[in-house]
Design an enzyme around this catalytic site. Structure first.
Site, PDB file in Angstrom:
ATOM      1  N   ASP A  25       0.791  -1.253   0.000  1.00  0.00           N
ATOM      2  CA  ASP A  25       0.000   0.000   0.000  1.00  0.00           C
ATOM      3  C   ASP A  25       0.816   1.293   0.000  1.00  0.00           C
ATOM      4  O   ASP A  25       0.450   2.261   0.689  1.00  0.00           O
ATOM      5  CB  ASP A  25      -0.972   0.009   1.192  1.00  0.00           C
ATOM      6  CG  ASP A  25      -1.981  -1.121   1.142  1.00  0.00           C
ATOM      7  OD1 ASP A  25      -1.973  -1.879   0.152  1.00  0.00           O
ATOM      8  OD2 ASP A  25      -2.774  -1.248   2.087  1.00  0.00           O
ATOM      9  N   GLU A  73      -4.654  -0.699  -1.475  1.00  0.00           N
ATOM     10  CA  GLU A  73      -5.974  -0.835  -0.856  1.00  0.00           C
ATOM     11  C   GLU A  73      -6.943   0.062  -1.616  1.00  0.00           C
ATOM     12  O   GLU A  73      -6.695   1.264  -1.755  1.00  0.00           O
ATOM     13  CB  GLU A  73      -5.923  -0.425   0.624  1.00  0.00           C
ATOM     14  CG  GLU A  73      -7.270  -0.608   1.325  1.00  0.00           C
ATOM     15  CD  GLU A  73      -7.220  -0.254   2.816  1.00  0.00           C
ATOM     16  OE1 GLU A  73      -6.122  -0.114   3.377  1.00  0.00           O
ATOM     17  OE2 GLU A  73      -8.305  -0.111   3.415  1.00  0.00           O
ATOM     18  N   LYS A 130      -6.606  -4.694  -3.240  1.00  0.00           N
ATOM     19  CA  LYS A 130      -7.241  -5.420  -2.130  1.00  0.00           C
ATOM     20  C   LYS A 130      -8.301  -4.540  -1.457  1.00  0.00           C
ATOM     21  O   LYS A 130      -8.052  -3.363  -1.187  1.00  0.00           O
ATOM     22  CB  LYS A 130      -6.182  -5.880  -1.123  1.00  0.00           C
ATOM     23  CG  LYS A 130      -5.392  -4.761  -0.447  1.00  0.00           C
ATOM     24  CD  LYS A 130      -4.339  -5.370   0.442  1.00  0.00           C
ATOM     25  CE  LYS A 130      -3.598  -4.377   1.301  1.00  0.00           C
ATOM     26  NZ  LYS A 130      -4.395  -3.502   2.146  1.00  0.00           N
ATOM     27  N   VAL A 158       3.201   0.201   4.249  1.00  0.00           N
ATOM     28  CA  VAL A 158       2.444   0.932   5.278  1.00  0.00           C
ATOM     29  C   VAL A 158       1.028   0.366   5.387  1.00  0.00           C
ATOM     30  O   VAL A 158       0.530  -0.204   4.428  1.00  0.00           O
ATOM     31  CB  VAL A 158       2.373   2.438   4.925  1.00  0.00           C
ATOM     32  CG1 VAL A 158       3.765   3.026   4.889  1.00  0.00           C
ATOM     33  CG2 VAL A 158       1.640   2.699   3.608  1.00  0.00           C
ATOM     34  N   THR A 159       0.383   0.599   6.536  1.00  0.00           N
ATOM     35  CA  THR A 159       1.002   0.997   7.785  1.00  0.00           C
ATOM     36  C   THR A 159       1.348  -0.263   8.565  1.00  0.00           C
ATOM     37  O   THR A 159       0.654  -1.273   8.446  1.00  0.00           O
ATOM     38  CB  THR A 159       0.072   1.899   8.632  1.00  0.00           C
ATOM     39  OG1 THR A 159      -1.122   1.157   8.964  1.00  0.00           O
ATOM     40  CG2 THR A 159      -0.297   3.168   7.907  1.00  0.00           C
ATOM     41  N   CYS A 163      -2.280  -2.715   7.657  1.00  0.00           N
ATOM     42  CA  CYS A 163      -2.266  -3.621   6.500  1.00  0.00           C
ATOM     43  C   CYS A 163      -1.032  -4.518   6.453  1.00  0.00           C
ATOM     44  O   CYS A 163      -1.108  -5.655   5.985  1.00  0.00           O
ATOM     45  CB  CYS A 163      -2.416  -2.816   5.217  1.00  0.00           C
ATOM     46  SG  CYS A 163      -4.065  -2.108   5.083  1.00  0.00           S
ATOM     47  N   GLN A 203       7.997 -14.485  21.478  1.00  0.00           N
ATOM     48  CA  GLN A 203       7.655 -15.909  21.639  1.00  0.00           C
ATOM     49  C   GLN A 203       8.317 -16.766  20.559  1.00  0.00           C
ATOM     50  O   GLN A 203       7.682 -17.626  19.953  1.00  0.00           O
ATOM     51  CB  GLN A 203       6.138 -16.091  21.602  1.00  0.00           C
ATOM     52  CG  GLN A 203       5.397 -15.267  22.658  1.00  0.00           C
ATOM     53  CD  GLN A 203       3.900 -15.434  22.557  1.00  0.00           C
ATOM     54  OE1 GLN A 203       3.355 -16.474  22.944  1.00  0.00           O
ATOM     55  NE2 GLN A 203       3.224 -14.405  22.042  1.00  0.00           N
TER      56      GLN A 203
HETATM   57  C1  C5J Z   1      -3.171   0.422   5.527  1.00  0.00           C
HETATM   58  C2  C5J Z   1      -4.996   1.593   6.593  1.00  0.00           C
HETATM   59  N1  C5J Z   1      -2.616   0.256   4.350  1.00  0.00           N
HETATM   60  N2  C5J Z   1      -4.244   1.997   7.608  1.00  0.00           N
HETATM   61  N3  C5J Z   1      -4.452   0.905   5.558  1.00  0.00           N
HETATM   62  O1  C5J Z   1      -2.551   0.198   6.543  1.00  0.00           O
HETATM   63  O2  C5J Z   1      -6.178   1.863   6.558  1.00  0.00           O
END
Ligand code: C5J
Length: 234
Positions: A25, A73, A130, A158-159, A163, A203
């Site tokens: 993204d 996205e 996506k 990101v972020t 995502c 872990q």
């Molecule tokens: C992503 C979001 N790419 N934060 N989307 O992390 O909405």
């Protein structure tokens, strides 16, 4: 065998044809003012800090002909793939589908939905659109990875805690060996990024490994050298 000096312990690399770089993204909606990220009240500038690092990693994969997959996205223009719960969440004035300074927010094909120019994919590189946070949900990512015989995934983008982490967890559950590149991922909230890195490698690497780009590039150089040696002296 080539390895990346990672946390919580060394990450063993497969052959290059079983390894993919995933770039999540890196689109204008999240990295530039006027997009979805800013509409949610975020300062987008911290996300830009990782751009040179992701470019370097992208180039390293290109140079060796290894698989790079980018995601964006976004939703269809009729928003048929955007659940009302997602569109209605939050108190922002600009919601998904509304017209903002870079076109309709988080809608596929709009200017804001494009990957930032610094990371423009080449014609032969895969971009997966996506509708969700995780890149396996309602996409062809699983079949794409299977078709290429991929077993190991290196994550950037990101972020970190949304995502990137969602996708890494989905991949981990599907049996992929996942490594998150520490300085190749960013969040609007540094403390959430740090927490994600800590959670991933806790872990005994419950979700996977983490390493810096420098450590990753050193491992990739070792892998490329081993591949060349095997080709010359099988
Ligand atoms: C992503 C979001 N790419 N934060 N989307 O992390 O909405």
């Amino acid at each position: 065998m080539a390895q990346i000096a990672a946390q919580p312990y060394d990450y063993t690399l497969p052959t290059g044809d079983r390894l993919a770089l995933i770039i999540i993204d890196m689109q204008r909606d999240f990295l530039e003012p006027g997009g979805f990220g800013e509409a949610l009240g975020n300062d987008v500038t911290p996300l830009r800090e990782i751009v040179p690092t992701v470019q370097t990693l992208q180039q390293a994969f290109r140079d060796r002909g290894w698989l790079i997959i980018q995601t964006v996205e976004g939703h269809h223009p009729d928003l048929s793939d955007c659940p009302p719960a997602k569109r209605d969440r939050g108190n922002s004035e600009l919601k998904i589908g509304d017209v903002g300074p870079m076109g309709r927010i988080l809608v596929l094909g709009e200017p804001g939905n494009g990957i930032i120019p610094e990371l423009t994919p080449q014609a032969n590189e895969t971009v997966i659109a996506k509708p969700g946070k995780g890149a396996f949900y309602a996409t062809a990512l699983a079949t794409t990875l299977q078709r290429h015989g991929i077993t190991h995934l290196l994550f950037t983008g990101v972020t970190t805690e949304v995502c990137v982490q969602s996708t890494m967890r989905e991949a981990n559950d599907r049996g992929y060996e996942c490594l998150l590149i520490e300085d190749g991922t960013a969040s609007y909230f540094p403390e959430f990024k740090q927490a994600t890195l800590d959670m991933v490698r806790a872990q005994g690497g419950i979700v996977g490994w983490t390493a810096t780009a420098e450590q990753v590039l050193a491992g990739l150089a070792q892998l490329a050298a081993e591949t060349t040696a095997t080709t010359l002296h099988p």
